[in-house]
Every structure is written in structure tokens, then in C-alpha cells.
Write a protein that holds these residues in place. Structure first.
Motif, mmCIF file in Angstrom:
data_model
loop_
_atom_site.group_PDB
_atom_site.id
_atom_site.type_symbol
_atom_site.label_atom_id
_atom_site.label_comp_id
_atom_site.label_asym_id
_atom_site.label_seq_id
_atom_site.Cartn_x
_atom_site.Cartn_y
_atom_site.Cartn_z
ATOM 1 N N UNK A 37 32.213 12.703 0.568
ATOM 2 C CA UNK A 37 31.306 10.827 0.703
ATOM 3 C C UNK A 37 29.505 11.225 -0.532
ATOM 4 N N UNK A 38 29.650 10.731 -0.977
ATOM 5 C CA UNK A 38 28.121 10.774 -2.011
ATOM 6 C C UNK A 38 26.760 10.278 -1.051
ATOM 7 N N UNK A 39 26.874 9.485 -0.043
ATOM 8 C CA UNK A 39 26.367 9.394 1.014
ATOM 9 C C UNK A 39 26.089 10.802 1.966
ATOM 10 N N UNK A 40 27.247 11.855 2.329
ATOM 11 C CA UNK A 40 26.966 13.146 2.390
ATOM 12 C C UNK A 40 26.275 13.591 2.218
ATOM 13 N N UNK A 41 26.569 14.166 0.576
ATOM 14 C CA UNK A 41 25.615 14.507 -0.233
ATOM 15 C C UNK A 41 24.485 14.594 -1.129
ATOM 16 N N UNK A 42 24.247 13.368 -0.916
ATOM 17 C CA UNK A 42 22.736 13.426 -0.872
ATOM 18 C C UNK A 42 21.340 13.073 0.043
ATOM 19 N N UNK A 43 22.491 13.066 1.566
ATOM 20 C CA UNK A 43 21.295 13.595 2.293
ATOM 21 C C UNK A 43 21.530 14.649 3.423
ATOM 22 N N UNK A 44 19.816 14.708 3.415
ATOM 23 C CA UNK A 44 18.883 15.810 3.736
ATOM 24 C C UNK A 44 19.081 15.772 5.242
ATOM 25 N N UNK A 45 19.234 15.078 5.849
ATOM 26 C CA UNK A 45 18.888 14.666 7.115
ATOM 27 C C UNK A 45 20.041 13.407 7.799
ATOM 28 N N UNK A 46 20.358 13.989 8.739
ATOM 29 C CA UNK A 46 22.412 13.834 9.830
ATOM 30 C C UNK A 46 21.487 13.063 10.249
ATOM 31 N N UNK A 47 22.239 11.891 11.293
ATOM 32 C CA UNK A 47 21.496 11.756 12.567
ATOM 33 C C UNK A 47 23.306 11.807 12.509
ATOM 34 N N UNK A 48 23.558 12.087 14.856
ATOM 35 C CA UNK A 48 24.814 12.215 14.682
ATOM 36 C C UNK A 48 25.200 12.223 16.021
ATOM 37 N N UNK A 49 26.163 11.974 16.766
ATOM 38 C CA UNK A 49 25.887 11.810 18.323
ATOM 39 C C UNK A 49 26.466 13.076 18.570
ATOM 40 N N UNK A 50 26.376 13.018 19.981
ATOM 41 C CA UNK A 50 27.316 14.594 20.295
ATOM 42 C C UNK A 50 28.377 13.517 20.845
ATOM 43 N N UNK A 51 29.173 14.442 20.887
ATOM 44 C CA UNK A 51 31.126 13.057 21.434
ATOM 45 C C UNK A 51 31.225 14.064 22.627
#
Length: 186
Positions: A37-51
Motif C-alpha cells: 500500500x502507498x500508505x505503508x510505503x510512504x510512512x516513516x513511522x508506524x503505530x501498531x498494537x501488540x496483538x
């Protein structure tokens, strides 16, 4: 039934379904779509839960983000004030289980609530990007002022009709193993 009661039933049913479902092959498809995805490729920082064990795993998302030298941030909840910030994640050795049994960073040093791409968890979603979470309201409160891109990676079976309340906040994009849906968040 009230929206609160309907959401409670949805939570119970979806958690039961997720616990009984082998998600491995679906997760591979989810990851492919997310990473392309474009959003992933353009992102320098990712917020994500620890599943949690019953959720779609975020372990490989975090690994891949670190391999790509993206900064990874995970939620840090203040249960007393019902607020959430995102703190920098470096390594699984930094983690512990908090008072609710949820993985969190032991000694958070860097807070960043202006993440490029926030991967929003949830149990059920509708096609407009609205979600049913676990009922604490942490993500809806956070999203009410968040300006970055949002996406959710879920199983296609988690798409369903759900009640929407005034305080609910949608995501921009939903990625399932079968399709990508653009939400209504602006």
C-alpha cells in the motif's frame, strides 16, 4: 437492544470466532496488501498494537517495519485517565504485561502521537470504516484528534453490519485477505 448491548454481543461472537479460526494463510495475504500500500510505503513511522493471541498477528508487521527502518510506536494506556499515547518500540525485550494483561513497553522514552500510519485494531468493521473495539473508547478518543493515515488489517469475516455511535471514529482503509475498502475518514 441498545447499541451497547449489540456491540457486546458482537465482541463476544467475534472473539469466539477468532479464537477458533486458523488465520495463517489469511495473514499472509493481509501482509502483502499492507506492505504494497502507498500508505505503508510512504510512512516513516508506524503505530501498531501488540496483538493478543486471538487477533490477527502484528508480530510480522512490526518486524518488517523495523527491517525497513521505520520507527514503530505502540500504545501505552493510562487506565485511570482513559487516555492513550504511542511510545517507541525497539525490541520484544522492552515489553511486559500491564495491569490488564496487555503487552506494553516497560520504560517508554519517546512518545509520538503524530504517526504517519496508524494501524487501528478492532473486532468488527463496517464498509464505511467504523469499528467495534473492546469497549474502552481509547482508540475513538485518540482518533478524534489524530491527523495521520489510518488503516486496519482484519479477516474478511470481521466485516459486518455494526451500530455506530456519535463518538465512533472511522478508519481510512480496511485491508482484508480478500479486498481493500476505503473508509469515510477525512
Amino acid at each position: 437492544m441498545t447499541n451497547k448491548e449489540i456491540k457486546k454481543d458482537i465482541r463476544r461472537n467475534v472473539i469466539s470466532y477468532l479464537k477458533e479460526t486458523d488465520k495463517y494463510s489469511a495473514e499472509i495475504e493481509l501482509l502483502k496488501s499492507l506492505f504494497q500500500s502507498t500508505e505503508w510505503q510512504q510512512a516513516d513511522s508506524i503505530g501498531v498494537t501488540l496483538s493478543m493471541d486471538h487477533e490477527v498477528s502484528t508480530e510480522n508487521i512490526i518486524r518488517f517495519a523495523l527491517i525497513e527502518n521505520k520507527k514503530v510506536y505502540v500504545p501505552n494506556c493510562d487506565y485511570k485517565n482513559k487516555t492513550m499515547d504511542f511510545v517507541r518500540f525497539h525490541s520484544p525485550s522492552d515489553l511486559y504485561k500491564d495491569e490488564k494483561g496487555i503487552l506494553a513497553v516497560k520504560h517508554p522514552t519517546e512518545v509520538n502521537n503524530e504517526i504517519d500510519l496508524l494501524l487501528v485494531p478492532g473486532l468488527a468493521f463496517n464498509r464505511e470504516g467504523y469499528r467495534v473495539g473492546y469497549g474502552g473508547g481509547y482508540y475513538d478518543r485518540f482518533l478524534s484528534s489524530f491527523k495521520g493515515q489510518t488503516a486496519s488489517v482484519i479477516l474478511d469475516a470481521q466485516l459486518m453490519k455494526i451500530p455506530v455511535d456519535d463518538f465512533d471514529q472511522p478508519v481510512h482503509k480496511i485491508i482484508t485477505e480478500k479486498r481493500i475498502i476505503t473508509g469515510v475518514r477525512r
